[in-house]
Design a protein around this motif. Structure first.
Motif, PDB file in Angstrom:
ATOM      1  N   LEU A   1       0.999  -1.213  -0.007  1.00 36.39           N
ATOM      2  CA  LEU A   1       0.148  -0.164   0.270  1.00 36.39           C
ATOM      3  C   LEU A   1       0.735   1.128   0.066  1.00 36.39           C
ATOM      4  N   SER A   2       1.810   1.274   0.801  1.00 37.29           N
ATOM      5  CA  SER A   2       2.591   2.566   1.067  1.00 37.29           C
ATOM      6  C   SER A   2       3.359   2.900  -0.564  1.00 37.29           C
ATOM      7  N   ALA A   3       3.748   1.799  -1.481  1.00 39.46           N
ATOM      8  CA  ALA A   3       4.334   1.895  -2.667  1.00 39.46           C
ATOM      9  C   ALA A   3       3.281   2.422  -3.764  1.00 39.46           C
ATOM     10  N   ILE A   4       2.019   1.745  -3.535  1.00 37.52           N
ATOM     11  CA  ILE A   4       1.014   2.182  -4.328  1.00 37.52           C
ATOM     12  C   ILE A   4       0.623   3.518  -4.207  1.00 37.52           C
ATOM     13  N   ARG A   5       0.580   3.968  -3.260  1.00 41.86           N
ATOM     14  CA  ARG A   5       0.210   5.226  -2.595  1.00 41.86           C
ATOM     15  C   ARG A   5       1.373   6.577  -3.234  1.00 41.86           C
ATOM     16  N   ALA A   6       2.684   5.935  -3.197  1.00 41.31           N
ATOM     17  CA  ALA A   6       3.506   6.910  -3.241  1.00 41.31           C
ATOM     18  C   ALA A   6       4.058   7.206  -4.957  1.00 41.31           C
ATOM     19  N   VAL A   7       3.640   6.411  -5.768  1.00 40.12           N
ATOM     20  CA  VAL A   7       3.809   6.510  -7.334  1.00 40.12           C
ATOM     21  C   VAL A   7       2.723   7.026  -8.131  1.00 40.12           C
ATOM     22  N   THR A   8       3.264   7.434  -9.253  1.00 42.17           N
ATOM     23  CA  THR A   8       2.216   8.349  -9.784  1.00 42.17           C
ATOM     24  C   THR A   8       0.909   7.315 -10.483  1.00 42.17           C
ATOM     25  N   PHE A   9       1.102   6.170 -10.661  1.00 46.48           N
ATOM     26  CA  PHE A   9      -0.056   5.139 -10.955  1.00 46.48           C
ATOM     27  C   PHE A   9      -0.098   3.942  -9.948  1.00 46.48           C
ATOM     28  N   GLY A  10      -0.873   3.817  -9.054  1.00 45.71           N
ATOM     29  CA  GLY A  10      -0.952   2.612  -8.108  1.00 45.71           C
ATOM     30  C   GLY A  10      -2.107   1.646  -8.404  1.00 45.71           C
ATOM     31  N   ALA A  11      -1.716   0.472  -8.667  1.00 47.77           N
ATOM     32  CA  ALA A  11      -2.790  -0.590  -9.301  1.00 47.77           C
ATOM     33  C   ALA A  11      -2.740  -1.462  -8.415  1.00 47.77           C
ATOM     34  N   THR A  12      -3.991  -2.168  -8.539  1.00 50.32           N
ATOM     35  CA  THR A  12      -4.178  -3.568  -7.620  1.00 50.32           C
ATOM     36  C   THR A  12      -5.236  -4.400  -8.513  1.00 50.32           C
ATOM     37  N   VAL A  13      -5.347  -5.518  -7.986  1.00 53.60           N
ATOM     38  CA  VAL A  13      -6.465  -6.369  -8.555  1.00 53.60           C
ATOM     39  C   VAL A  13      -7.477  -6.726  -7.901  1.00 53.60           C
TER      40      VAL A  13
END
Length: 178
Positions: A120-132
């Motif tokens: 989650l911290s990486a997903i929120r830190a980047v310009t485009f955070g994705a999941t499944v």
């Protein structure tokens, strides 16, 4: 393939030069398989592998950051030409910051896909955070975008193609197969 519909997010994704993948739950279905002697077996989807290669052909570097250590991940990363591999990393954001510190990439040029709380911290830190779709609900609530398919069944490929589509490189990526 699900496209990135949000125009602002498409615009940000157009600058992505580094795509980062979690392994368990993204490049695999998240199941842990052990042989009787205790060795671990991971099942990877070839669709995802071609997606990674499509990114490379378009000039986008790739990374894997995973909390577990596995020789299979090292073999898979090498076979796909993954640029950066970080295993045994519970703090995914710290691993990502190490990559940024030793490369030309930054948060504003990075996309990340993960499925559980350590991502989650990486997903929120980047310009485009994705999941499944089968990600932890808290991750789903905070990601910018969600694939249609689950991890291990083409989600990483969908992520790759969404980035290429946002950069208007997907059609040319396909054309080389004609």
């Amino acid at each position: 393939m699900r496209k990135i519909d949000n125009p602002a997010l498409r615009s940000l994704t157009a600058n992505v030069t580094l795509a980062v993948f979690d392994v368990d739950g993204i490049m695999t279905d998240g199941s842990l398989h052990f042989l009787p002697d205790g060795r671990e077996v991971k099942m990877f989807n070839t669709l995802d592998g071609l997606g990674v290669k499509l990114l490379h052909n378009a000039g986008i570097e790739t990374a894997i950051i995973t909390g577990r250590r596995s020789p299979q991940v090292e073999i898979r990363a090498e076979a796909l030409g993954i640029t950066y591999l970080r295993q045994g990393r519970d703090d995914k954001l710290e691993a990502l910051k190490e990559i940024w510190a030793n490369s030309a990439h930054s948060a504003s040029t990075t996309a990340y896909i993960g499925d559980d709380l350590p991502d989650l911290s990486a997903i929120r830190a980047v310009t485009f955070g994705a999941t499944v779709p089968n990600a932890h609900p808290f991750v789903l609530a905070h990601a910018d975008w969600c694939t249609e398919v689950t991890g291990g069944y083409g989600a990483a490929r969908e992520f790759c193609e969404a980035i290429l589509d946002a950069q208007e490189k997907l059609d040319s990526a396909y054309e080389r197969f004609l």
